[in-house]
Scaffold this motif. Sequence first.
Motif, PDB file in Angstrom:
ATOM      1  N   ASP A  68       0.864  -1.175   0.000  1.00  0.00           N
ATOM      2  CA  ASP A  68       0.000   0.000   0.000  1.00  0.00           C
ATOM      3  C   ASP A  68       0.904   1.230   0.000  1.00  0.00           C
ATOM      4  N   PRO A  69       0.891   2.045  -1.068  1.00  0.00           N
ATOM      5  CA  PRO A  69       1.816   3.177  -1.123  1.00  0.00           C
ATOM      6  C   PRO A  69       1.543   4.234  -0.056  1.00  0.00           C
ATOM      7  N   VAL A  70       0.344   4.258   0.497  1.00  0.00           N
ATOM      8  CA  VAL A  70      -0.007   5.272   1.486  1.00  0.00           C
ATOM      9  C   VAL A  70       0.841   5.148   2.745  1.00  0.00           C
ATOM     10  N   ASN A  71       1.055   3.919   3.212  1.00  0.00           N
ATOM     11  CA  ASN A  71       1.788   3.709   4.466  1.00  0.00           C
ATOM     12  C   ASN A  71       2.875   2.646   4.369  1.00  0.00           C
ATOM     13  N   PHE A  72       3.040   2.044   3.165  1.00  0.00           N
ATOM     14  CA  PHE A  72       3.972   0.946   2.934  1.00  0.00           C
ATOM     15  C   PHE A  72       3.616  -0.277   3.775  1.00  0.00           C
ATOM     16  N   ALA A  73       2.326  -0.482   3.999  1.00  0.00           N
ATOM     17  CA  ALA A  73       1.862  -1.729   4.609  1.00  0.00           C
ATOM     18  C   ALA A  73       2.006  -2.860   3.597  1.00  0.00           C
ATOM     19  N   ILE A  74       2.207  -4.053   4.107  1.00  0.00           N
ATOM     20  CA  ILE A  74       2.308  -5.257   3.282  1.00  0.00           C
ATOM     21  C   ILE A  74       1.005  -6.034   3.392  1.00  0.00           C
ATOM     22  N   HIS A  75       0.522  -6.524   2.261  1.00  0.00           N
ATOM     23  CA  HIS A  75      -0.683  -7.348   2.246  1.00  0.00           C
ATOM     24  C   HIS A  75      -0.425  -8.611   1.429  1.00  0.00           C
ATOM     25  N   ASN A  76      -1.008  -9.723   1.889  1.00  0.00           N
ATOM     26  CA  ASN A  76      -1.038 -10.976   1.130  1.00  0.00           C
ATOM     27  C   ASN A  76       0.355 -11.463   0.726  1.00  0.00           C
ATOM     28  N   TYR A  77       1.255 -11.538   1.714  1.00  0.00           N
ATOM     29  CA  TYR A  77       2.576 -12.116   1.457  1.00  0.00           C
ATOM     30  C   TYR A  77       2.418 -13.628   1.352  1.00  0.00           C
ATOM     31  N   THR A  94       1.264 -20.769  -0.952  1.00  0.00           N
ATOM     32  CA  THR A  94       1.237 -20.799   0.510  1.00  0.00           C
ATOM     33  C   THR A  94       1.211 -19.396   1.102  1.00  0.00           C
ATOM     34  N   PRO A  95       0.032 -18.891   1.493  1.00  0.00           N
ATOM     35  CA  PRO A  95      -0.049 -17.586   2.164  1.00  0.00           C
ATOM     36  C   PRO A  95       0.618 -17.630   3.537  1.00  0.00           C
ATOM     37  N   VAL A  96       1.286 -16.544   3.896  1.00  0.00           N
ATOM     38  CA  VAL A  96       1.960 -16.456   5.198  1.00  0.00           C
ATOM     39  C   VAL A  96       1.361 -15.327   6.026  1.00  0.00           C
ATOM     40  N   PHE A  97       1.435 -14.093   5.515  1.00  0.00           N
ATOM     41  CA  PHE A  97       0.893 -12.935   6.231  1.00  0.00           C
ATOM     42  C   PHE A  97      -0.283 -12.350   5.454  1.00  0.00           C
ATOM     43  N   ALA A  98      -1.404 -12.137   6.141  1.00  0.00           N
ATOM     44  CA  ALA A  98      -2.496 -11.388   5.541  1.00  0.00           C
ATOM     45  C   ALA A  98      -2.118  -9.926   5.439  1.00  0.00           C
ATOM     46  N   SER A  99      -1.425  -9.416   6.465  1.00  0.00           N
ATOM     47  CA  SER A  99      -0.997  -8.013   6.435  1.00  0.00           C
ATOM     48  C   SER A  99       0.076  -7.749   7.478  1.00  0.00           C
ATOM     49  N   LYS A 100       0.860  -6.706   7.211  1.00  0.00           N
ATOM     50  CA  LYS A 100       1.822  -6.138   8.160  1.00  0.00           C
ATOM     51  C   LYS A 100       1.627  -4.632   8.039  1.00  0.00           C
ATOM     52  N   ILE A 101       0.925  -4.038   9.008  1.00  0.00           N
ATOM     53  CA  ILE A 101       0.467  -2.657   8.850  1.00  0.00           C
ATOM     54  C   ILE A 101       1.123  -1.740   9.881  1.00  0.00           C
ATOM     55  N   THR A 157      10.829   8.374  17.584  1.00  0.00           N
ATOM     56  CA  THR A 157       9.992   7.446  18.331  1.00  0.00           C
ATOM     57  C   THR A 157       9.726   6.183  17.512  1.00  0.00           C
ATOM     58  N   ARG A 158       9.117   5.216  18.162  1.00  0.00           N
ATOM     59  CA  ARG A 158       8.889   3.925  17.526  1.00  0.00           C
ATOM     60  C   ARG A 158       7.667   3.940  16.610  1.00  0.00           C
ATOM     61  N   THR A 159       7.622   2.925  15.760  1.00  0.00           N
ATOM     62  CA  THR A 159       6.473   2.717  14.875  1.00  0.00           C
ATOM     63  C   THR A 159       5.823   1.393  15.246  1.00  0.00           C
ATOM     64  N   ARG A 160       4.526   1.412  15.497  1.00  0.00           N
ATOM     65  CA  ARG A 160       3.809   0.179  15.815  1.00  0.00           C
ATOM     66  C   ARG A 160       3.410  -0.516  14.520  1.00  0.00           C
ATOM     67  N   ILE A 161       3.746  -1.806  14.418  1.00  0.00           N
ATOM     68  CA  ILE A 161       3.414  -2.613  13.249  1.00  0.00           C
ATOM     69  C   ILE A 161       2.621  -3.822  13.720  1.00  0.00           C
ATOM     70  N   VAL A 162       1.451  -4.017  13.142  1.00  0.00           N
ATOM     71  CA  VAL A 162       0.576  -5.130  13.507  1.00  0.00           C
ATOM     72  C   VAL A 162       0.646  -6.192  12.424  1.00  0.00           C
ATOM     73  N   HIS A 163       0.997  -7.410  12.824  1.00  0.00           N
ATOM     74  CA  HIS A 163       1.037  -8.563  11.925  1.00  0.00           C
ATOM     75  C   HIS A 163      -0.246  -9.369  12.076  1.00  0.00           C
ATOM     76  N   ARG A 164      -0.846  -9.703  10.955  1.00  0.00           N
ATOM     77  CA  ARG A 164      -1.972 -10.633  10.956  1.00  0.00           C
ATOM     78  C   ARG A 164      -1.607 -11.799  10.037  1.00  0.00           C
ATOM     79  N   ILE A 165      -1.676 -13.009  10.580  1.00  0.00           N
ATOM     80  CA  ILE A 165      -1.272 -14.207   9.856  1.00  0.00           C
ATOM     81  C   ILE A 165      -2.377 -14.622   8.884  1.00  0.00           C
ATOM     82  N   ALA A 166      -1.973 -15.141   7.726  1.00  0.00           N
ATOM     83  CA  ALA A 166      -2.931 -15.580   6.716  1.00  0.00           C
ATOM     84  C   ALA A 166      -3.746 -16.769   7.216  1.00  0.00           C
ATOM     85  N   ASP A 167      -4.939 -16.934   6.661  1.00  0.00           N
ATOM     86  CA  ASP A 167      -5.770 -18.095   6.980  1.00  0.00           C
ATOM     87  C   ASP A 167      -4.985 -19.376   6.658  1.00  0.00           C
TER      88      ASP A 167
END
Length: 328
Positions: A68-77, A94-101, A157-167
């Motif tokens: 996502d160019p807006v925030n450089f989040a990763i989707h569907n790795y 083989t899906p691994v991450f649904a997102s890393k935001i 300061t730090r950046t919070r990144i939330v990982h969501r694992i793929a189904d």
Amino acid sequence: MRTAAVVAAAALTAGFLSVTGPAEAASSKGCVGGGFTVLGHTSEFDATVPAPSGRFLVQGKYVRFEVDPVNFAIHNYAFTGAPNELDITGGRYTPVFASKIPDHRGLVLNSGIALELKDEVATLSRTGTGGLSMTIQAKDCATGGLFQMEPERGDGTRTRIVHRIADGAFYFDNANFRARLGDFVGSACTSVETGPPSQFCVRVRTRVNIGNNLSSDFVVRDSAQVADRVLQPACGPDFTNNLGLTETRDHCGGMSIWDVASGGRMGMVTGEDAVEMANSPTDCVQDCQAQNQVRGRLAVLGFPFPVAAGSNLTPRTSTDGLNAPLTP
């Protein structure tokens, strides 16, 4: 019992030393034919390109993901499952991450995208307001290769990144590591009980991995450098123990939250590297690189397959921790 463990560890260590050269050579085999196509560019490319208005695909032979160019989040790795002698997927997509935001807390990325494609490596960077920058680096290999996100902020300061694992994938408590908690393992160890501890003699701690119960070779681990995982008290089960080793404590089965230092990195390691017993990475907040310069000298403990249901971390997700104070 301990004597037998020492003998076993010594035999295992000898095996590691004997395959150092071939293992390094084999690593390059996992990248044969690899390379990314990004925003219409492929092969050797190094320039700044306009940022698109929506998500764009980073497509490799072996791995792919969306940005996502807006925030450089990763989707569907995901791994593509393309044929390779070092494939860890069993030939499956083989899906691994649904997102890393990442949460940039009001700062905005607004520059063009600096894009470098060289051999099987892609590097993407974008800058914005308040000294914000994000860099993504990926390597296209059947074993996963390199993948990392590097945030930087002008306020430090730090950046919070939330990982969501793929189904179909999940975080689990690795029973092979838990069975050897407190043991010293590695090529420099002279005793499984006392070590002595060093770069190549490491005391076994608990290990959280990502698995999927589809491929006996598929295993992943979050790899953080100058980053702290935010506890999610609503998740468990709580695998704390009398050694005080609590990597699995307050960790959800399909989600994790990380506070990454400005200039630090949040990445992952896959395959054998994900089940290797190593010391924690040194702090790095400038030009951090994921490197493996010790192959063959550290113990690889593996993981059980299929993963027992009782080792899966539960529940899968929680809002607990999302609003926790940012790590200093």
